[in-house]
Motif scaffolding. Structure first.
Motif, PDB file in Angstrom:
ATOM      1  N   UNK A  52     -25.727  -5.985 -36.417  1.00 20.18           N
ATOM      2  CA  UNK A  52     -27.285  -6.363 -35.859  1.00 20.18           C
ATOM      3  C   UNK A  52     -27.656  -7.575 -36.870  1.00 20.18           C
ATOM      4  N   UNK A  53     -27.337  -7.580 -38.079  1.00 18.40           N
ATOM      5  CA  UNK A  53     -27.961  -8.540 -38.998  1.00 18.40           C
ATOM      6  C   UNK A  53     -27.026 -10.036 -38.612  1.00 18.40           C
ATOM      7  N   UNK A  54     -26.005  -9.872 -38.325  1.00 17.96           N
ATOM      8  CA  UNK A  54     -25.111 -11.145 -37.894  1.00 17.96           C
ATOM      9  C   UNK A  54     -25.399 -11.726 -36.555  1.00 17.96           C
ATOM     10  N   UNK A  55     -25.710 -10.747 -35.975  1.00 14.96           N
ATOM     11  CA  UNK A  55     -26.307 -11.019 -34.510  1.00 14.96           C
ATOM     12  C   UNK A  55     -27.557 -11.984 -34.600  1.00 14.96           C
ATOM     13  N   UNK A  56     -28.646 -11.455 -35.359  1.00 15.18           N
ATOM     14  CA  UNK A  56     -29.856 -12.110 -35.765  1.00 15.18           C
ATOM     15  C   UNK A  56     -29.791 -13.392 -36.330  1.00 15.18           C
ATOM     16  N   UNK A  57     -28.718 -13.504 -37.263  1.00 16.90           N
ATOM     17  CA  UNK A  57     -28.582 -14.732 -37.889  1.00 16.90           C
ATOM     18  C   UNK A  57     -27.700 -15.946 -37.204  1.00 16.90           C
ATOM     19  N   UNK A  58     -27.062 -15.463 -36.211  1.00 19.53           N
ATOM     20  CA  UNK A  58     -26.166 -16.190 -35.291  1.00 19.53           C
ATOM     21  C   UNK A  58     -27.001 -16.739 -34.344  1.00 19.53           C
ATOM     22  N   UNK A  59     -28.291 -16.477 -33.922  1.00 16.44           N
ATOM     23  CA  UNK A  59     -28.993 -16.966 -32.730  1.00 16.44           C
ATOM     24  C   UNK A  59     -29.728 -18.130 -33.120  1.00 16.44           C
ATOM     25  N   UNK A  60     -29.766 -19.294 -32.520  1.00 16.42           N
ATOM     26  CA  UNK A  60     -30.722 -20.441 -32.880  1.00 16.42           C
ATOM     27  C   UNK A  60     -32.015 -20.186 -32.283  1.00 16.42           C
TER      28      UNK A  60
END
Length: 437
Positions: free
Chosen positions: A124-132
């Protein structure tokens, strides 16, 4: 890496809580790029709408959902590890410290749920950081939501599971199951009805060679019998393992006695076939399950805790284990090769050893409790009824000692008479239930 080091490493990993979360990190490192590739492929194929996705979340909604998942899983992890530390302290103080590495830290459900929390938190943390700023990665958000929901369910299940798992009846039952498995592996053959001679040293000549322990002192965890037999067969020797599994061996103490062509034996190779550690494990140590159950009973009978009912639960499992042990062949283990030639000798506990550890200390500490005296008598009398005749002598000795202990502890004839009634519940059942126990 030698067999002994591999075995010790395997034992350490099995009793370490951090290994499964570490595996979860490795799984995350593989799964996250795969889900990103699948998400892009689904968009190109028109399977997934990049604007609405599965939930139709906006950028603000997606970030809020992911932030909630990260916060929840972080809280789950803190609560889980904090509660586990408290549980370890309580279990070690109330039951015995020996259940920590053998039972609590080896529970795969607790370890797996901890791994799920770590994986979901990272995902979840990586998904939030990956979104522009403009595009919501709908497929990754959907996967994160699924794992977030699974984490909530797993957390609720973990609370219920841990509460039940730490009950005395659950712990002693689990130790009993592990003990049964070890007895099955160490003593696979049924009893022949013949008592093995207790002495063997006089019948065997002095060893041609003594291989001593080098390096570091420790407790014998396991012995690689298969490779020992192969080595003895190759060199046409007989190899006797000096300590038994569970013994502490100091540096320079005998580890092997070699009979025959001792010059053909490589000492360093033999040493790699015995695994050492700092604490006993159950894999090849049938006596250790008895030791843990007796320790739980003794702690329950102590003046600080004074919980004889928990001691009765431990006696239940000791009774269960003794019934199995009494029906197995407990002779001094002489392991033969394919031609029938004795190649390896490994000492294992005999029937008297199991009877002594099961009853002596508990009787000494608990004979003053009518509940304990009745449960011990029920166990002994049931074993006399259900086991072969050659197992009876040691049991009759324990029965006589129990009677003498009752007379010394109980002041009133009425209490003596009550304490001498066998009761499989300790106090509350009846003698009629003993035969069918």
């Amino acid at each position: 890496m030698g067999w002994n080091r591999r075995y010790s490493l395997k034992s350490y990993v099995r009793s370490s809580l951090w290994t499964v979360p570490l595996i979860a990190v490795a799984i995350y490192a593989v799964v996250k790029p795969l889900t990103e590739m699948v998400g892009r492929w689904m968009i190109r194929q028109g399977i997934l709408d990049p604007e609405t996705g599965f939930f139709g979340l906006s950028m603000t909604g997606a970030r809020s959902l992911l932030a909630d998942i990260v916060s929840a899983d972080l809280a789950f992890l803190v609560f889980t590890f904090g509660s586990l530390l408290v549980a370890i302290q309580v279990a070690g103080g109330q039951y015995t410290p020996r259940i920590i590495a053998t039972t609590l830290l080896r529970d795969n459900i607790i370890r797996s749920i901890s791994g799920l929390f770590v994986f979901t938190l990272l995902f979840a943390n990586r998904t939030a950081g990956w979104m522009g700023e403009e595009q919501v990665h709908q497929f990754q958000v959907f996967i994160a939501a699924l794992f977030g929901f699974a984490s909530v369910v797993a957390f609720l299940f973990l609370i219920d599971y841990a509460a039940k798992f730490l009950r005395p009846v659950s712990l002693v039952a689990r130790i009993g199951e592990q003990g049964l498995a070890v007895v099955d592996s160490v003593y696979p053959a049924p009893s022949s009805g013949v008592v093995a001679a207790p002495e063997r040293d006089g019948a065997r000549a002095d060893p041609d060679r003594i291989v001593r322990l080098q390096g570091r002192s420790g407790i014998v965890l396991a012995v690689n019998l298969k490779m020992l037999v192969a080595e003895a067969r190759r060199t046409r020797t007989i190899i006797e393992v000096a300590p038994q599994v569970g013994d502490f061996v100091a540096v320079d103490e005998p580890l092997f006695y070699v009979y025959g062509k001792a010059g053909a034996i490589d000492d360093s190779r033999l040493r790699t076939l015995v695994a050492f550690g700092t604490e006993r494990t159950m894999e090849q140590d049938p006596m250790f399950a008895f030791r843990i159950l007796v320790d739980i009973a003794l702690k329950a009978l102590s003046a600080a805790i004074n919980d004889p009912t928990t001691a009765v639960l431990a006696i239940d499992q000791l009774h269960r284990l003794l019934r199995l042990v009494g029906k197995r062949s407990l002779r001094i283990e002489e392991i033969v090769d394919r031609s029938g030639q004795v190649r390896v000798i490994l000492r294992t506990p005999n029937w008297e050893d199991f009877v002594h550890i099961s009853f002596r200390e508990i009787r000494q500490c608990g004979a003053g409790s009518i509940q304990i005296a009745r449960r011990l008598r029920a166990a002994i009398e049931n074993l006399i009824q259900s086991l072969p005749e050659h197992r009876h002598d040691a049991l009759y000795v324990e029965l006589a000692l129990l009677d003498r202990a009752i007379l010394s502890k109980q002041e009133f004839p009425e209490d003596v008479a009550l304490a001498r009634i066998p009761d499989s519940q300790g106090l509350g059942g009846s003698a009629a239930s003993v035969a069918g126990h």
